[in-house]
Each structure stands twice: as C-alpha cells, then as structure tokens.
Design a protein around this motif. Structure first.
Motif, PDB file in Angstrom:
ATOM      1  N   PHE A 235       0.736  -1.342  -0.021  1.00 56.67           N
ATOM      2  CA  PHE A 235      -0.296  -0.214   0.210  1.00 56.67           C
ATOM      3  C   PHE A 235       1.071   1.533  -0.085  1.00 56.67           C
ATOM      4  CE2 PHE A 235      -2.289  -3.080   2.145  1.00 56.67           C
ATOM      5  CZ  PHE A 235      -3.589  -3.401   2.087  1.00 56.67           C
ATOM      6  N   GLY A 236       0.446   2.096  -0.237  1.00 56.08           N
ATOM      7  CA  GLY A 236       1.227   3.533  -0.796  1.00 56.08           C
ATOM      8  C   GLY A 236       0.204   4.167   0.176  1.00 56.08           C
ATOM      9  N   ASP A 237       0.256   5.731   0.724  1.00 55.57           N
ATOM     10  CA  ASP A 237      -0.023   5.902   1.986  1.00 55.57           C
ATOM     11  C   ASP A 237      -1.614   6.256   1.598  1.00 55.57           C
ATOM     12  OD1 ASP A 237       2.051   6.196   3.829  1.00 55.57           O
ATOM     13  OD2 ASP A 237       2.460   8.642   2.487  1.00 55.57           O
ATOM     14  N   LYS A 238      -1.582   6.738   0.598  1.00 51.71           N
ATOM     15  CA  LYS A 238      -3.639   7.146  -0.426  1.00 51.71           C
ATOM     16  C   LYS A 238      -3.953   5.761  -0.751  1.00 51.71           C
ATOM     17  CE  LYS A 238      -2.478  11.939  -1.161  1.00 51.71           C
ATOM     18  NZ  LYS A 238      -2.859  13.163  -2.314  1.00 51.71           N
ATOM     19  N   ASP A 239      -3.381   4.377  -0.938  1.00 47.46           N
ATOM     20  CA  ASP A 239      -3.824   3.395  -1.227  1.00 47.46           C
ATOM     21  C   ASP A 239      -5.357   2.549  -0.685  1.00 47.46           C
ATOM     22  OD1 ASP A 239      -2.466   3.551  -4.387  1.00 47.46           O
ATOM     23  OD2 ASP A 239      -0.952   2.481  -3.031  1.00 47.46           O
ATOM     24  N   LEU A 240      -5.616   2.187  -0.786  1.00 46.17           N
ATOM     25  CA  LEU A 240      -7.020   2.120   0.475  1.00 46.17           C
ATOM     26  C   LEU A 240      -7.423   0.510  -0.188  1.00 46.17           C
ATOM     27  CD1 LEU A 240      -9.394   2.730   2.265  1.00 46.17           C
ATOM     28  CD2 LEU A 240     -11.326   2.306  -0.320  1.00 46.17           C
ATOM     29  N   PHE A 241      -6.568   0.254  -1.346  1.00 47.93           N
ATOM     30  CA  PHE A 241      -6.776  -1.492  -1.190  1.00 47.93           C
ATOM     31  C   PHE A 241      -5.447  -1.577  -1.771  1.00 47.93           C
ATOM     32  CE2 PHE A 241     -11.799  -0.888  -2.663  1.00 47.93           C
ATOM     33  CZ  PHE A 241     -11.733  -0.742  -0.856  1.00 47.93           C
ATOM     34  N   TYR A 269     -12.736  -1.613  -6.248  1.00 52.51           N
ATOM     35  CA  TYR A 269     -14.098  -1.666  -5.101  1.00 52.51           C
ATOM     36  C   TYR A 269     -15.214  -2.279  -5.599  1.00 52.51           C
ATOM     37  CZ  TYR A 269     -12.455   3.481  -3.670  1.00 52.51           C
ATOM     38  OH  TYR A 269     -11.937   4.155  -3.576  1.00 52.51           O
ATOM     39  N   THR A 270     -15.463  -2.620  -6.940  1.00 52.65           N
ATOM     40  CA  THR A 270     -16.412  -3.601  -7.212  1.00 52.65           C
ATOM     41  C   THR A 270     -15.514  -5.195  -8.215  1.00 52.65           C
ATOM     42  OG1 THR A 270     -17.114  -2.799  -9.172  1.00 52.65           O
ATOM     43  CG2 THR A 270     -18.417  -2.248  -6.783  1.00 52.65           C
ATOM     44  N   GLN A 272     -16.672  -5.569 -10.805  1.00 51.76           N
ATOM     45  CA  GLN A 272     -16.856  -5.455 -12.354  1.00 51.76           C
ATOM     46  C   GLN A 272     -15.976  -4.720 -12.473  1.00 51.76           C
ATOM     47  OE1 GLN A 272     -19.510  -5.449  -9.752  1.00 51.76           O
ATOM     48  NE2 GLN A 272     -20.044  -7.257 -10.556  1.00 51.76           N
ATOM     49  N   GLN A 273     -14.978  -4.392 -11.769  1.00 50.06           N
ATOM     50  CA  GLN A 273     -13.772  -3.084 -12.011  1.00 50.06           C
ATOM     51  C   GLN A 273     -13.267  -4.156 -12.746  1.00 50.06           C
ATOM     52  OE1 GLN A 273     -14.635  -1.188  -8.711  1.00 50.06           O
ATOM     53  NE2 GLN A 273     -14.027   0.703  -9.966  1.00 50.06           N
ATOM     54  N   LYS A 274     -11.510  -3.507 -13.660  1.00 51.55           N
ATOM     55  CA  LYS A 274     -10.384  -3.959 -13.984  1.00 51.55           C
ATOM     56  C   LYS A 274     -10.105  -5.381 -13.072  1.00 51.55           C
ATOM     57  CE  LYS A 274      -5.784  -3.290 -15.610  1.00 51.55           C
ATOM     58  NZ  LYS A 274      -4.843  -2.480 -15.683  1.00 51.55           N
ATOM     59  N   ASP A 275      -9.494  -5.370 -12.046  1.00 52.13           N
ATOM     60  CA  ASP A 275      -9.231  -6.410 -11.547  1.00 52.13           C
ATOM     61  C   ASP A 275     -10.151  -6.854 -10.427  1.00 52.13           C
ATOM     62  OD1 ASP A 275      -6.304  -6.095 -12.921  1.00 52.13           O
ATOM     63  OD2 ASP A 275      -6.059  -4.229 -11.992  1.00 52.13           O
ATOM     64  N   GLY A 276     -10.676  -6.549 -10.190  1.00 55.00           N
ATOM     65  CA  GLY A 276     -12.380  -7.489  -9.537  1.00 55.00           C
ATOM     66  C   GLY A 276     -11.443  -7.270  -7.780  1.00 55.00           C
ATOM     67  N   THR A 277     -11.974  -7.757  -7.145  1.00 50.81           N
ATOM     68  CA  THR A 277     -12.018  -8.028  -6.000  1.00 50.81           C
ATOM     69  C   THR A 277     -11.495  -8.977  -4.980  1.00 50.81           C
ATOM     70  OG1 THR A 277     -14.196  -8.997  -5.070  1.00 50.81           O
ATOM     71  CG2 THR A 277     -13.879  -6.322  -5.207  1.00 50.81           C
ATOM     72  N   ALA A 278     -10.339  -9.943  -5.853  1.00 47.16           N
ATOM     73  CA  ALA A 278      -9.391 -10.328  -5.276  1.00 47.16           C
ATOM     74  C   ALA A 278      -8.662 -11.320  -6.056  1.00 47.16           C
ATOM     75  CB  ALA A 278     -10.398 -11.830  -5.149  1.00 47.16           C
ATOM     76  N   ARG A 368     -11.996 -14.187  -1.872  1.00 45.94           N
ATOM     77  CA  ARG A 368     -12.588 -12.724  -1.622  1.00 45.94           C
ATOM     78  C   ARG A 368     -13.137 -12.114  -0.501  1.00 45.94           C
ATOM     79  NH1 ARG A 368     -15.399 -13.661  -6.482  1.00 45.94           N
ATOM     80  NH2 ARG A 368     -14.236 -12.570  -7.757  1.00 45.94           N
ATOM     81  N   SER A 369     -13.584 -13.772  -0.141  1.00 40.87           N
ATOM     82  CA  SER A 369     -14.204 -13.571   1.798  1.00 40.87           C
ATOM     83  C   SER A 369     -13.096 -13.846   2.516  1.00 40.87           C
ATOM     84  CB  SER A 369     -15.202 -13.981   1.347  1.00 40.87           C
ATOM     85  OG  SER A 369     -15.428 -15.278   1.170  1.00 40.87           O
TER      86      SER A 369
END
Length: 431
Positions: A235-241, A269-270, A272-278, A368-369
C-alpha cells in the motif's frame, strides 16, 4: 565445427512465489531454494531469502525470483542498501515506491557500475548464440553431405539473419542505444563468446552480423534467463486496497537500465472493475498453482491442444487418403483448413470459458471473503504443494522448504507469519 560448451555457472532463485490479495490485504509466500551451478551440474540450497519487508514503517513487501543477483550483487544486499536510501520517506502510491527503487539502482554507483555491464551482454548473447549453434548442429546431423566450414557458415548466416529480423520486428524498444558505441564497448565480450562456442574462423561479415544481433537483442524486449523478477506488493499512503507490481530487470547497458513491467494488479471497489476484488498471482514455477486454479496441469493442456491442432490441420489430407473416389480441389482444401482453424479456436475458447466459470471464478469468489489468516495459509499451502511435486518428480528440487510467509494490511503494515532465521537469539542478544 563447434566446441563442447558448458552452461554458464550462475546462482538462480528458480523458485515458487505467490501473492494472494483481497480487500483486507495481501498474503505473500516464497520458498527457500536457490540453485547454483550449470545445467549439467546443479546444487540446491534451501537457505535463500526471497521475501523482504521494505522497511519497518512502510506497508510494502518485496519478492525476487530468477537470478539471485543483479549486476553481480545479491538482491538481498541491494534491498537492504535501499532501505538506507529510502529512509523515513513514504509515497502516496505503490508505483511511486517502485520508481524510487529504480531511481536508486540508476543513481547508486555500486549498482550502476560500467565495469559490470558486460554481464548483461554476456547473459543475453551467450543464450542467443548457443541456440543458433544448436540449430546448425541439427542441420549437420540431418544433412546427407559432409559439412564444411563454408556450409556451416551459410547455415549460421541464415539463422543470424532470421534472429536479427525477429528482433527488429518487435514493437517494444526498451533502450535507445547508439550502435557505434555499443560495438566499441562490447565487441570484446561478443568475440569472447564466439571463441568459446565456435572452433572455425568466422568471416568479418559474420562477426559484424553477430554484433548487430547482440545489439538488436540488447535494445528490445528480450530478457535472458540471467535476468531477475522483482515484485512490489502493498500500500502507498493513499492506497485503500492492495496493489501489486511485477517488473523484469536485465541490468545496465551503456548506462541505461533495461527493465519492463510485466504485471500490475490492484484490488478494486467492485468485482466488475478492472482487477476485481480478489487475485491469485503466482511467479516463477507456477505449474502446480495453475493446475489448482484451472483444473488441469498446463503442460497436459498444451499437449491436448497440440494434438487437436495437428488432427484438424491434417484433416483434408486424411480425407483424401481414407475416402475412396474423392479428390479435393485447392479451394476445398483451403476451406477445410479454415474450418479446422475455426473449430480449434472454438474449442480453446470453450475450454477457457469452462475453466473461468467452474474453477477460477468460484475460487476467486472464496478468496474475496477469506480472512487474512486463511489467505496466508492458502499462500503457504500452494508453495508447499509445488515443493512436494518437485520432490516426488525427477526434476531438480528447485522449490524447497521452509516457506516464508508474510501478510500486509493497511493498518498493521508488513507482518511476518512464518520466517526462517539463521540467527540464534540466545547467542546474539544484541539482535
């Protein structure tokens, strides 16, 4: 014609490593095997460190694979020197950490040492020339006529021209190199490799073409087995994920660092976005992890598709051979060949969709979970599986225990879950 050659002696992190990510954080695992020696004589040591924390303050981990050194400096030494260069600085995003690390390599005279640049050229050109030599040796063995220096030189000239053309057709030019400067500096090492592999005298034209070949390989997106893989995750300082970057580095050539970005993934975040959530991302020896994810061993899958392609390619010929009273026109043969290619592509796409629907996507759905402890256990287990497969096969045991495991979260930073240690703290109280 050619000399009996020995493979280059190197130390390789011929390894298995993995990164598993979800929104909670990143699990990283790496084995401990390092392979030293040549292709014909290898020694494996299970003591290598391939997984590192960047510093105590940053939520960033680093893994290395491929060559165990860069410009003849062990990666472990480089990473620990970089910690001093980084100090207490932090960056907003992970790519900024990577760029800062590359800046360190460029600016540190110990890494960017002009006297060691020949290593990059040697690694790249040796492998290219030995492939040409092996092709010519095959031609010699298959030829019904006695091979002379002239015929061998013609075969070499043909393969050199083919390789030069192949490199020139590559879209990605990584380095803008001056040919005259390249020739002046690296001609001695190129000629040294020629003398190591070739016993007959080369014409000046062939020597010039070999320099041109080395030049084209050096500036394009072509990397030797002596290159290294570098993974930054965290993570960078501003990276949430979590964010992952994977680069390939060869070394310095005429003062320029040769590298390329191979993989970048960032949890979204979801789904459906580029790299997904996992994400599950293996590095180096990945066949067992790919088997676990895709439901089929990759080499077996390739073999099956090759058989299917061969059958469909030869189908028009087999029809004419086995069906009586039929003579296919040229248009019929062309149509059947096109049909075969279409069928082959349809089969590949159907298998890929099946793997996605019934293996990969359901697995990522579980990832993901998963809580962070289970992510770390999963990463360790997949490396253990690869190590076990190597131990019970005839291949060199180039993946070895113990497995180092770490987890990175936004709040806790880099945390070791399992780590080998050669230090006895009872004897080294100061540590």
């Amino acid at each position: 014609m050619f000399k009996d050659n020995e493979s280059i002696e190197r130390r390789f992190n011929i390894t298995a490593e993995i990164v598993i990510m979800n929104k909670q954080g990143i699990a990283l695992a790496a084995d401990s095997a390092i392979t030293s020696g040549r292709d014909d004589i290898k020694k494996v040591y299970n003591t290598a460190n391939k997984l590192f924390s960047l510093t105590e303050d940053q939520a960033v981990g680093v893994m290395v694979y491929g060559s165990a050194s860069f410009m003849e400096i062990p990666w472990e030494v480089i990473i620990k020197c970089y910690r001093e260069y980084l100090g207490t600085r932090t960056f907003s995003t992970l790519p900024q950490y990577m760029e800062h690390f590359l800046e360190f390599l460029r600016n540190d005279d110990r890494c960017n040492n002009p006297e060691m640049e020949e290593v990059s050229i040697y690694n790249t050109f040796y492998e290219i020339l030995i492939q040409i030599v092996r092709k010519v040796e095959d031609d010699i063995n298959e030829s019904e006529e006695e091979a002379t220096d002239n015929t061998v030189a013609k075969w070499m000239d043909k393969y050199i021209d083919e390789d030069i053309e192949e490199f020139q057709q590559k879209d990605e030019i990584l380095l803008e190199l001056n040919y005259d400067d390249f020739k002046e500096k690296y001609r001695p090492i190129i000629e040294e490799i020629e003398e190591d592999l070739i016993s007959f005298s080369l014409t000046e034209l062939l020597k010039e073409k070999l320099i041109k070949l080395a030049y084209e390989a050096a500036r394009t997106n072509s990397f030797s087995t002596g290159s290294s893989g570098l993974v930054f995750a965290g993570f960078g300082d501003k990276d949430l994920f979590p964010h992952l970057l994977n680069y390939r580095l060869e070394g310095f050539i005429l003062g320029q660092l040769k590298f390329t970005k191979e993989i970048e993934k960032q949890i979204s975040y979801t789904n459906q976005q580029k790299d997904g959530t996992a994400a599950i991302v293996p590095f180096a020896q990945r066949e067992m992890i790919d088997s676990f994810m895709g439901g089929m061993e990759p080499n077996m899958q390739d073999a099956i598709f090759n058989i299917i392609q061969k059958v469909l390619t030869e189908y028009p010929t087999q029809i004419q051979k086995h069906v009586e009273d039929i003579s296919l026109s040229e248009n019929h043969v062309t149509s059947l060949e096109k049909l075969g290619k279409d069928v082959y592509q349809t089969i590949k796409e159907a298998v890929w969709e099946y793997q996605q629907d019934y293996y990969i996507n359901p697995l990522l759905g579980i990832v993901r979970s998963l809580p962070k402890e289970d992510l770390a256990d999963m990463a360790e287990t997949l490396i253990n599986l690869t190590s076990f497969k190597r131990r019970v096969s005839r291949a060199t045991e180039s993946v070895g225990l113990p497995v180092d495991v770490a987890f990175i979260t936004k709040g806790d930073g880099f945390v070791w879950r399992k780590r080998k240690n050669f230090v006895n703290h009872e004897l080294n109280a100061r540590l």
